[in-house]
Write a protein that holds these residues in place. Sequence first.
Motif, PDB file in Angstrom:
ATOM      1  N   UNK A 191       0.838  -1.192   0.000  1.00 48.04           N
ATOM      2  CA  UNK A 191       0.000   0.000   0.000  1.00 48.04           C
ATOM      3  C   UNK A 191       0.880   1.251   0.000  1.00 48.04           C
ATOM      4  N   UNK A 192       0.444   2.208  -0.794  1.00 49.23           N
ATOM      5  CA  UNK A 192       1.103   3.513  -0.866  1.00 49.23           C
ATOM      6  C   UNK A 192       0.116   4.537  -0.323  1.00 49.23           C
ATOM      7  N   UNK A 193       0.548   5.423   0.588  1.00 52.03           N
ATOM      8  CA  UNK A 193      -0.420   6.321   1.247  1.00 52.03           C
ATOM      9  C   UNK A 193      -1.158   7.240   0.288  1.00 52.03           C
ATOM     10  N   UNK A 194      -0.534   7.644  -0.813  1.00 52.90           N
ATOM     11  CA  UNK A 194      -1.223   8.507  -1.782  1.00 52.90           C
ATOM     12  C   UNK A 194      -0.517   8.349  -3.122  1.00 52.90           C
ATOM     13  N   UNK A 195      -1.188   8.855  -4.147  1.00 53.96           N
ATOM     14  CA  UNK A 195      -0.627   8.805  -5.488  1.00 53.96           C
ATOM     15  C   UNK A 195      -0.727  10.145  -6.172  1.00 53.96           C
ATOM     16  N   UNK A 196       0.320  10.499  -6.904  1.00 53.19           N
ATOM     17  CA  UNK A 196       0.343  11.745  -7.665  1.00 53.19           C
ATOM     18  C   UNK A 196       0.915  11.417  -9.040  1.00 53.19           C
ATOM     19  N   UNK A 197       0.103  11.600 -10.089  1.00 58.97           N
ATOM     20  CA  UNK A 197       0.494  11.205 -11.436  1.00 58.97           C
ATOM     21  C   UNK A 197       0.342  12.404 -12.367  1.00 58.97           C
ATOM     22  N   UNK A 198       1.442  12.953 -12.864  1.00 56.87           N
ATOM     23  CA  UNK A 198       1.327  14.053 -13.843  1.00 56.87           C
ATOM     24  C   UNK A 198       0.854  13.515 -15.186  1.00 56.87           C
ATOM     25  N   UNK A 199      -0.160  14.146 -15.741  1.00 58.59           N
ATOM     26  CA  UNK A 199      -0.722  13.744 -17.036  1.00 58.59           C
ATOM     27  C   UNK A 199      -0.485  14.772 -18.119  1.00 58.59           C
ATOM     28  N   UNK A 200       0.119  15.881 -17.772  1.00 61.03           N
ATOM     29  CA  UNK A 200       0.322  16.934 -18.765  1.00 61.03           C
ATOM     30  C   UNK A 200       1.347  16.495 -19.793  1.00 61.03           C
ATOM     31  N   UNK A 201       1.141  16.914 -21.026  1.00 60.55           N
ATOM     32  CA  UNK A 201       2.047  16.593 -22.111  1.00 60.55           C
ATOM     33  C   UNK A 201       3.113  17.676 -22.217  1.00 60.55           C
ATOM     34  N   UNK A 202       4.272  17.292 -22.796  1.00 60.58           N
ATOM     35  CA  UNK A 202       5.336  18.261 -23.001  1.00 60.58           C
ATOM     36  C   UNK A 202       6.254  18.366 -21.799  1.00 60.58           C
ATOM     37  N   UNK A 203       6.927  19.494 -21.657  1.00 59.59           N
ATOM     38  CA  UNK A 203       7.943  19.696 -20.644  1.00 59.59           C
ATOM     39  C   UNK A 203       7.309  20.107 -19.324  1.00 59.59           C
ATOM     40  N   UNK A 204       7.765  19.503 -18.227  1.00 64.83           N
ATOM     41  CA  UNK A 204       7.355  19.932 -16.904  1.00 64.83           C
ATOM     42  C   UNK A 204       8.414  19.488 -15.904  1.00 64.83           C
ATOM     43  N   UNK A 205       8.568  20.241 -14.850  1.00 62.17           N
ATOM     44  CA  UNK A 205       9.598  19.976 -13.846  1.00 62.17           C
ATOM     45  C   UNK A 205       9.255  18.726 -13.061  1.00 62.17           C
TER      46      UNK A 205
END
Length: 892
Positions: free
Chosen positions: A249-263
């Motif tokens: 189990x992982x306490x939370x999830x964060x998944x970037x879905x934006x296309x192109x360049x991002x930090x």
Amino acid sequence: MNNGGKFSLKYTSIGLFTLLLCTLTLFASANYHKSTDFYKHLTQVRPDTLPLKKDTLPGKQADSASRNLQQVDTLNVKISADSLDAPVNYAASDSMVLDVATKKITLYSKASTKYKDLDLTAYKIELDQPTQIVVATYLIDSVGEKQGKPHFVQGESNMDADSIIYNFKTQKGITKSTFTQQGEMFVYGERIKKVNISDFFALDGRFTTCNLDTPHFAFRTKRMKLVNQKLAVSGPIHPEFEGVPVPIYIPFGFFPLSQGRHSGILPPQFTANAQFGLGLEGLGYYKVIGEKFDVMLRTDVYSYGGWRAVLTPTYRKRYRYSGRLNLAYQNTRILSNDPKKEFDVNRSFNIQWSHVADAKARPGTSFQASVNAGSTQYNQFVGINPTINFQNQLYSSISYSKNWDNKYNLTLSMGHDQNSRTRQINVRLPDGSFTVNNFYPFQPNDFVGEAKWYEKLGLGLNTQFRNQVSFYDSAFSFKQLVDTMQWGAQHNIPITLALPSLGPIQVSPGVSYTERWYAQQFTRRWNGSKIDTTIDRGFFAARDVSFSMSLNTAIFGTFNKFGKNSSVRAIRHVIRPSISASYKPDMNGKDYYSTQVDTSGREVRFSKYDGSLYGAFGAGEFGGLSFTLDNNLEMKVRSKKDTTEGGIKKVRILDGFGLSGSYNFLADSFQLSPISLYVRSTLFEKINITASASMDPYKTDNKGYRINQYAWSGGKFSPGRLTSGNIAISTSFSSKQKEKQPTEPTDDLASAGLPMTLEEQQAQLNYVRNNPAEFADFNIPWSVNLSYSLSFSRLLKRDYSGYETQISSSINVSGDFNLTPKWKMGANTYYDFRGSSIQQLTMFLSRELHCWQLGINITPVGLYRSFNITINPKSGILRDLRINRTRYFYTQ
């Protein structure tokens, strides 16, 4: 007798009926009620909203008011507050039911509803006009299959569901059993609530990169929020494989879905290295600073105390230029082979820069840079890329060029090269060239008809200059820079003339003048045990001129005397001979001298300019012939498959073969030059063969030095000695491709037009070379690649005691085949015949897992031996979610 008109009952009745009809309808209003206010809404004249301005002229106020008065037709129709602000288009292939009492519209079979950017399709769509709510559902057919599942598209939102409830006005809705795709991620939710055009909330969600209805793997969560094409945030999540939950189990999830360049953070890869220890490689951070600039920091950390840091800024300006800088510093700490100390410690750095200017930005001007410089021992201690350890040469080049109307061209450049073994560094600053393209001084600007022969006289200019300093990084000093500083220049003026052809023979006379400027003269003298070299500095010049007249033609021959049943129809032979008569006076014989080179008293001729930047001109007078004989051989055969052009196709036997050489009538010895031989062919359109050799027609003494006697003299026939040669044979065989896979657009740096530094190119090539299992193509069942190379040359020994023959020969074999439709095995080996050993052997085993892949790579033979096992998803968004086990073994 009555003379009056006749009374007609027919016309009298018609007249009475018309009179009665007019009387009844004169004051009638048909089916419409009379409205005394109807004209007020449509034709009422309203005063202008602006106040009337008084005319500045006396007596003109009324006229001015009449001109400023506007007549506006308006329709004062009251619109309901619940009405939509755009029309709703709907259609159905079966039927449409309108319930007037409840104001509901129901569409059946292939129903569709469109409102603004919203597009909804389903088997059944029900629209409630008072509430502006639409409900879409599917139909279960006679075999229990779902038909016409609702499909919802709005903006970048695209989803399929069992049922959709949506409010046109608030743009909110609820869906059940919903599938949607966000970039590479496929999301499923038991219930999804749409709160606005871009935000969604999901209950009992599942997301994966597997595009099957029942995915091979997924991540489960109770609650999740999606921001369309930007990010996904979830509560506690756990993975599952083949529907079986994994108790992680992982306490939370964060998944970037934006296309192109991002930090974002660059995750590391765990490794185990025999010399460096346990380590994390590739840990870093990528930061987008703006549209034109970003920077990336990567680090490698090892348990023995070594580390490496790489800073990579990238810049770009669309339609102007783009570039990348790579700054690397490493503190190496590896196990030592010296029993007196535990570790070897070394500090080194490397700088790389790549810059490319768009050719359309400034036509006629270009600027490019490719820099690779640093410590000479940097490549030796890079642990993540063993291929770099073999590269002993570093090169850099920065150039600027300017062109004026394709007539003049100026190029300025600077660069350097360094050898990691000798640790010598050569810096060239600046180098340049100026070129004047051929121009015709006797040719008029406007001429009619065919040009005169003298009007084809062309002149040109090619000037080059160089500056260079050399030093050793281990013994750098200013005095060493001064002692090794060199400069030089070369000027060449070609003169050409195209004479009219003499039938099939082309005649081309020419004159060439070359002048070279030197900064040093080298004098070599025998001191009794070795050769000493003395350098005289100053300004020196040497000149050379040559005159030539060449004849060129082509001879064609065909043999077609074959039988009627023969598949060979004809053989065609093309001969292209070229003979050139030239004369070169001896203008540089004064610069040559003879020096003893060994204790036996043997002497060798040297030039004062041997070892300079542009080298020395040849000595002696030349007046003779130069000849070239080029051949091409092909045949025509009857094709059983291809019936076009009468079923005849051309087959190349030899693409080219021939020889070239010269004979000097004015030389007192060695009049015949070495003969150059070559052949190239593509047999059966599969086997590529390239070979060349140099044959010396003179004999040698017992130490290999040439003597002025032909090889065929003395009663023994021999065409000469092969002093150098090479042959390369390569071929490849493969089965037909099962199906062509569509190529998806990539968003990597290479496709964006950004130049890659040499280290990044080497890292990518090294990754492909060491991990072939990840790049296996299952659409090609099998493939085999073979290549063989052989080269030899006769070289003068360093102590001038004679000549020795150096031979190198190797074979490279690679191939792969499908064990099953989902298993592929392959290998690549390199065998050196000179060393009689396999220099390198790499094998791989790959397993196709649809959305995942398994790769096993083994290198059991070679200087750097390794193995790795990798299991990872194919999707780019989860590329760092991998299980990897890698080990390196260095055999020194």
